[in-house]
Scaffold this active site. Structure first.
Site, PDB file in Angstrom:
ATOM      1  N   ASP A  36       0.874  -1.167   0.000  1.00 49.67           N
ATOM      2  CA  ASP A  36       0.000   0.000   0.000  1.00 49.67           C
ATOM      3  C   ASP A  36       0.913   1.219   0.000  1.00 49.67           C
ATOM      4  OD1 ASP A  36      -3.258   0.205   0.960  1.00 49.67           O
ATOM      5  OD2 ASP A  36      -2.098   2.070   1.020  1.00 49.67           O
ATOM      6  N   TYR A 155     -12.846   8.445 -12.911  1.00 52.15           N
ATOM      7  CA  TYR A 155     -12.896   7.080 -12.379  1.00 52.15           C
ATOM      8  C   TYR A 155     -13.440   6.122 -13.447  1.00 52.15           C
ATOM      9  CZ  TYR A 155     -14.060   3.393  -8.964  1.00 52.15           C
ATOM     10  OH  TYR A 155     -14.149   2.213  -8.260  1.00 52.15           O
ATOM     11  N   LYS A 159     -11.581   2.976 -15.115  1.00 55.09           N
ATOM     12  CA  LYS A 159     -12.070   1.604 -14.908  1.00 55.09           C
ATOM     13  C   LYS A 159     -12.447   0.931 -16.236  1.00 55.09           C
ATOM     14  CE  LYS A 159     -11.571   1.367 -10.423  1.00 55.09           C
ATOM     15  NZ  LYS A 159     -10.586   0.466  -9.813  1.00 55.09           N
ATOM     16  N   THR A 190     -16.640  -0.041   2.092  1.00 58.71           N
ATOM     17  CA  THR A 190     -15.248   0.254   2.448  1.00 58.71           C
ATOM     18  C   THR A 190     -15.103   1.767   2.607  1.00 58.71           C
ATOM     19  OG1 THR A 190     -14.374   0.701   0.235  1.00 58.71           O
ATOM     20  CG2 THR A 190     -14.515  -1.625   0.876  1.00 58.71           C
TER      21      THR A 190
HETATM   22  N1  LIG Z   1     -15.777   0.309  -2.551  1.00 64.00           N
HETATM   23  C1  LIG Z   1     -16.442   0.236  -3.689  1.00 64.00           C
HETATM   24  O1  LIG Z   1     -17.657   0.456  -3.741  1.00 64.00           O
HETATM   25  C2  LIG Z   1     -15.727  -0.144  -4.962  1.00 64.00           C
HETATM   26  C3  LIG Z   1     -16.496  -0.452  -6.084  1.00 64.00           C
HETATM   27  C4  LIG Z   1     -15.864  -0.806  -7.262  1.00 64.00           C
HETATM   28  C5  LIG Z   1     -14.482  -0.847  -7.334  1.00 64.00           C
HETATM   29  N2  LIG Z   1     -13.759  -0.527  -6.217  1.00 64.00           N
HETATM   30  C6  LIG Z   1     -12.311  -0.570  -6.352  1.00 64.00           C
HETATM   31  O2  LIG Z   1     -11.774  -1.447  -5.389  1.00 64.00           O
HETATM   32  C7  LIG Z   1     -10.416  -1.094  -5.151  1.00 64.00           C
HETATM   33  C8  LIG Z   1     -10.187  -1.064  -3.648  1.00 64.00           C
HETATM   34  O3  LIG Z   1     -11.002  -0.043  -3.101  1.00 64.00           O
HETATM   35  P1  LIG Z   1     -11.649  -0.136  -1.651  1.00 64.00           P
HETATM   36  O4  LIG Z   1     -13.105   0.029  -1.817  1.00 64.00           O
HETATM   37  O5  LIG Z   1     -11.121  -1.297  -0.926  1.00 64.00           O
HETATM   38  O6  LIG Z   1     -11.121   1.255  -1.054  1.00 64.00           O
HETATM   39  P2  LIG Z   1     -10.203   1.588   0.199  1.00 64.00           P
HETATM   40  O7  LIG Z   1     -10.101   3.073   0.189  1.00 64.00           O
HETATM   41  O8  LIG Z   1     -10.713   0.900   1.403  1.00 64.00           O
HETATM   42  O9  LIG Z   1      -8.790   0.948  -0.196  1.00 64.00           O
HETATM   43  C9  LIG Z   1      -7.972   1.484  -1.203  1.00 64.00           C
HETATM   44  C10 LIG Z   1      -6.523   1.285  -0.788  1.00 64.00           C
HETATM   45  O10 LIG Z   1      -5.687   1.730  -1.868  1.00 64.00           O
HETATM   46  C11 LIG Z   1      -4.614   2.474  -1.313  1.00 64.00           C
HETATM   47  N3  LIG Z   1      -4.089   3.395  -2.315  1.00 64.00           N
HETATM   48  C12 LIG Z   1      -4.669   4.522  -2.802  1.00 64.00           C
HETATM   49  N4  LIG Z   1      -3.860   5.107  -3.685  1.00 64.00           N
HETATM   50  C13 LIG Z   1      -2.746   4.333  -3.773  1.00 64.00           C
HETATM   51  C14 LIG Z   1      -1.546   4.419  -4.523  1.00 64.00           C
HETATM   52  N5  LIG Z   1      -1.305   5.430  -5.361  1.00 64.00           N
HETATM   53  N6  LIG Z   1      -0.629   3.426  -4.383  1.00 64.00           N
HETATM   54  C15 LIG Z   1      -0.847   2.400  -3.514  1.00 64.00           C
HETATM   55  N7  LIG Z   1      -1.948   2.288  -2.761  1.00 64.00           N
HETATM   56  C16 LIG Z   1      -2.890   3.244  -2.904  1.00 64.00           C
HETATM   57  C17 LIG Z   1      -5.221   3.189  -0.102  1.00 64.00           C
HETATM   58  O11 LIG Z   1      -4.205   3.594   0.822  1.00 64.00           O
HETATM   59  C18 LIG Z   1      -6.149   2.127   0.452  1.00 64.00           C
HETATM   60  O12 LIG Z   1      -5.505   1.311   1.401  1.00 64.00           O
HETATM   61  C19 LIG Z   1     -10.199   0.226  -5.872  1.00 64.00           C
HETATM   62  O13 LIG Z   1      -9.552  -0.010  -7.102  1.00 64.00           O
HETATM   63  C20 LIG Z   1     -11.597   0.725  -6.098  1.00 64.00           C
HETATM   64  O14 LIG Z   1     -11.704   1.584  -7.204  1.00 64.00           O
HETATM   65  C21 LIG Z   1     -14.341  -0.188  -5.032  1.00 64.00           C
END
Ligand SMILES: NC(=O)c1ccc[n+]([C@@H]2O[C@H](COP(=O)([O-])OP(=O)(O)OC[C@H]3O[C@@H](n4cnc5c(N)ncnc54)[C@H](O)[C@@H]3O)[C@@H](O)[C@H]2O)c1
Length: 250
Positions: A36, A155, A159, A190
């Site tokens: 991370d 975004y 994606k 999350t």
């Molecule tokens: N939560 C949702 O509804 C959802 C839906 C679709 C897709 N996603 C995708 O799931 C993935 C994880 O998201 P999440 O919901 O667990 O969010 P989250 O915010 O809980 O986790 C994201 C993590 O990525 C890390 N991060 C951010 N920028 C970074 C960088 N430049 N380098 C390294 N680490 C970095 C953050 O520190 C964090 O720990 C993402 O790609 C997000 O777009 C999430």
């Protein structure tokens, strides 16, 4: 134990989907490299795995920086001897108007959510080829790689690119035995969903169950995709969306 001693890197492992997936992979016997850009949370995830009796290390890396991703991959092989899998999951995103999508903001989102995934595929597959490993690369896309909603212009661009990169990379890497797959989550409970309870319940209502999806439900699917049981899945993005993409809102 379906992933015994498989060395798998997880980016964005300090929170949400990345943390839940790291724990799940370790529970299936994988050696997890928790990564991370937040070193504290990456370390916490590795410690959670170790406390539960699993195997893990951590490496700080900003996925938008080529030198960080190269270091992450080199360090993984130096410490654990190989690289079997990579979960390109780190991501950023929020809801803001199109007017607020300044060039700097657009570049920031795309540098993490799109360029970061490219870097993982590029350097990850290069190392797997060097090692002669028939590895698996899994990317986190989104339902917003398929459909548009107001407020997430950058975004959605990023994606959609992940969905296409997953197909292109699967094609490019098939002769080396490397598979590339993605998951497209619906709305997951999350910290990336920052708004209040009303917004959360609006998002939950978009699913057939009327509930937000839990990160563990994504982790289960990603873990399955890393196993031999998913060997006929390649180049596809698997929606894990509780029906979000199947129906038209009234
Ligand atoms: N939560 C949702 O509804 C959802 C839906 C679709 C897709 N996603 C995708 O799931 C993935 C994880 O998201 P999440 O919901 O667990 O969010 P989250 O915010 O809980 O986790 C994201 C993590 O990525 C890390 N991060 C951010 N920028 C970074 C960088 N430049 N380098 C390294 N680490 C970095 C953050 O520190 C964090 O720990 C993402 O790609 C997000 O777009 C999430």
């Amino acid at each position: 134990m379906k992933l015994e001693n498989k060395v798998i890197i997880v980016t964005g492992a300090g929170s949400g989907i990345g943390r839940a997936t790291s724990l799940k992979l370790a529970s299936e016997g994988a050696i997890v490299v928790s990564s991370d850009y937040n070193e504290v949370t990456a370390k916490e995830t590795a410690e959670m795995i170790q406390k539960a009796g699993g195997q893990a290390s951590y490496v700080r890396a900003d996925v938008s920086k080529p030198e960080d991703i190269q270091h992450l991959i080199d360090k993984t092989v130096e410490v654990h001897g190989t690289l079997d899998g990579l979960f390109n999951n780190a991501g950023v995103g929020d809801v803001r108007s199109f007017e607020e999508h300044t060039p700097d903001y657009y570049n920031h989102v795309v540098s993490v959510d799109q360029f970061g995934v490219y870097l993982g595929i590029y350097y990850g597959s290069k190392k797997m080829k060097e090692l002669g490993v028939k590895g698996i690369i899994i990317n986190t896309a989104s339902i917003f790689g398929y459909m548009a909603a107001k407020g997430s212009f950058a975004y959605q661009a990023a994606k959609a690119a992940v969905v296409m990169m997953t197909k292109s990379a699967a094609l490019e890497l098939a002769d080396d035995g490397i598979r590339v797959i993605a998951v497209a989550p619906g709305f997951i409970d999350t910290p990336i969903i920052k708004d209040g309870d009303d917004f959360k319940s609006f998002l939950a209502d978009q699913h057939l169950s009327k509930k937000l999806i839990q990160p563990e439900q994504i982790a289960d699917v990603v873990s399955f995709l890393f196993t031999g049981e998913a060997s006929a899945i390649n180049g596809q993005t698997i929606p894990v969306d509780d029906g979000f993409l199947i129906f038209k809102r009234s």
